[in-house]
Design a protein around this motif. Structure first.
Motif, mmCIF file in Angstrom:
data_model
loop_
_atom_site.group_PDB
_atom_site.id
_atom_site.type_symbol
_atom_site.label_atom_id
_atom_site.label_comp_id
_atom_site.label_asym_id
_atom_site.label_seq_id
_atom_site.Cartn_x
_atom_site.Cartn_y
_atom_site.Cartn_z
ATOM 1 N N THR A 174 0.847 -1.187 0.000
ATOM 2 C CA THR A 174 0.000 0.000 0.000
ATOM 3 C C THR A 174 0.884 1.238 0.000
ATOM 4 O OG1 THR A 174 -1.763 -1.128 1.211
ATOM 5 C CG2 THR A 174 -1.783 1.277 1.233
ATOM 6 N N THR A 187 0.456 5.250 0.284
ATOM 7 C CA THR A 187 -0.561 6.234 0.652
ATOM 8 C C THR A 187 0.048 7.615 0.823
ATOM 9 O OG1 THR A 187 -2.445 6.613 2.131
ATOM 10 C CG2 THR A 187 -0.370 5.907 3.156
ATOM 11 N N THR A 206 -4.278 6.901 -2.409
ATOM 12 C CA THR A 206 -3.677 5.630 -2.004
ATOM 13 C C THR A 206 -3.824 4.630 -3.149
ATOM 14 O OG1 THR A 206 -4.245 5.980 0.323
ATOM 15 C CG2 THR A 206 -3.812 3.711 -0.363
ATOM 16 N N ARG A 257 -6.116 8.992 2.030
ATOM 17 C CA ARG A 257 -4.963 8.351 2.646
ATOM 18 C C ARG A 257 -5.447 7.359 3.696
ATOM 19 N NH1 ARG A 257 -1.850 13.226 5.563
ATOM 20 N NH2 ARG A 257 -0.517 11.518 6.239
ATOM 21 N N TRP A 271 3.713 -1.299 3.630
ATOM 22 C CA TRP A 271 3.030 -0.002 3.645
ATOM 23 C C TRP A 271 4.064 1.094 3.492
ATOM 24 C CZ3 TRP A 271 3.025 4.210 7.114
ATOM 25 C CH2 TRP A 271 1.924 5.072 7.048
#
Length: 394
Positions: free
Chosen positions: A3, A5, A20, A35, A45
């Motif tokens: 991910t 973001t 994101t 986000r 992440w």
């Protein structure tokens, strides 16, 4: 799952602020307009901290970088070039040749195939770009005159039959004897055909288009402008490529090969969709200025790199650029006056569409390859991902 973001996502139509994206198995699987926090998503992440997120840059004309050139004809050279340009956001490229002996070109195919299998950390290879050897001698630029010749079916037909699956594009001068037959054969194999290093006039380019020529190789460089024959004016290759909608144009947007007025003129005529940015970079890209070699270390020619460009020692011509993809985008914004979305499109979606791979790359969209670049407002690259794999971090 990866991910990313807190990033400004550049799409072909808008910028999604504080967005994101999610990546799985090398593909983009989700795009969100807000986000998220690490606790909200499983897997890896990354907080982009407001960086811009763009499709990976696609360079369809590049010779070298990092001190290596594809004409060195070694796997290590191929990998070095790919690893150099990935640091500047290039996620895919067409390794480009120079005019050479036939035996040297044939050996290059084997090297390319081995490099293709070993390239895991650099810009991905989408096929070879054969630049020459079928050029007009008057427009050779820095191409070695010893190897320039007219198209010969005894030479190009065996190459096409055996290696067509490795060739993405071929550049040639369409006015040469046999160039139309050559072009038709190249086009029939589904290979992108480009006109280059040419003295062709409008009346010669029209039938060339009918035989498959679809791209102008480094517009303005190595091609004729308006000329006179028996006192009458004729449009040269430059005017013809600007005029004909059937021809896309690639430009070395380093601000040196094409100063500001030329960049603005080209965009005014060809628009947002028919321009492709290329580096045309030689081995000195990403290296300090000074002496360098254009082409292979053994058979190349000496050049001087200064003022952000490579020149022949007698200063009669430029000898390829030392640009990187990020520089091209900065130039189009700062000199040509383009907005960020349009400049990015010329380095991503436009070349992908031309190569016929826009179904899987060239734009941030669900289902497409996760070839991604993260950069700041000065177009300085911070991260490069290829198929969701981190290949560069600044």
């Amino acid at each position: 799952m990866l991910t990313i973001t807190n990033t400004n996502i550049i799409t072909p139509n808008r910028i999604i602020e504080n967005g994101t994206i999610r990546i799985a198995e090398g593909k983009i699987v989700d795009i969100a307009t807000q986000r998220v926090s690490a606790e909200e998503q499983p897997g890896e992440w990354l907080d982009a901290k407001g960086l811009f997120l763009s499709p990976g840059f696609i360079d369809i004309h590049v010779h070298g970088g990092g001190g290596a050139d594809f004409m060195d004809n070694t796997v290590d050279a191929f990998l070095k070039v790919a690893q150099t340009h990935v640091c500047y956001g290039t996620t895919a490229m067409l390794p480009t040749t120079l005019t050479s002996e036939p035996s040297e070109l044939l050996a290059l195919f084997d090297t390319y195939m081995e490099a293709l299998n070993r390239n895991v950390h650099g810009s991905r290879f989408l096929g070879l770009h054969l630049e020459g050897p079928y050029f007009a001698m008057n427009q050779r630029g820095a191409q070695d005159p010893r190897y320039i010749r007219n198209p010969d079916p005894n030479e190009y037909l065996p190459i096409l039959e055996q290696y067509h699956h490795l060739i993405a594009r071929w550049s040639a001068a369409p006015e040469l004897p046999g160039a139309l037959d050559f072009g038709q054969k190249v086009h029939d194999y589904g290979i992108l055909l480009a006109l280059a290093h040419t003295d062709a006039i409008y009346e010669e380019i029209l039938p060339a288009v009918e035989h498959g020529y679809r791209l102008a190789t480094h517009l303005y460089s190595g091609m004729s402008g308006m000329t006179r024959r028996n006192a009458y004016r004729y449009a040269g290759a430059i005017e013809s490529c600007l005029l004909l909608d059937a021809i896309d144009v690639e430009i070395i947007a380093d601000g040196v090969h094409l100063p500001e007025p030329f960049l603005k003129l080209i965009h005014k005529i060809k628009g947002d969709d028919k321009i492709i940015l290329i580096t045309d970079a030689m081995r000195a890209a990403g290296m300090p200025e000074g002496k360098s070699i254009l082409g292979s270390l053994t058979g190349g020619i000496e050049v001087i790199v200064e003022d952000g460009v490579a020149k022949l020692p007698d200063y009669s011509s430029f000898a390829g650029s030392v640009a990187t993809a990020d520089r091209l985008i900065r130039t189009m914004i700062n000199m040509a006056g383009l907005d960020l979305i349009t400049a990015i499109k010329m380095m991503t979606l436009n070349p992908a569409r031309l190569l016929g791979c826009d179904d899987r790359m060239g734009a941030i969209d669900i289902g497409k390859d996760a070839d991604i670049v993260l950069f700041d407002q000065d177009i300085r690259v911070h991260y490069t991902f290829i198929s969701g794999k981190l290949c560069y971090k600044n």
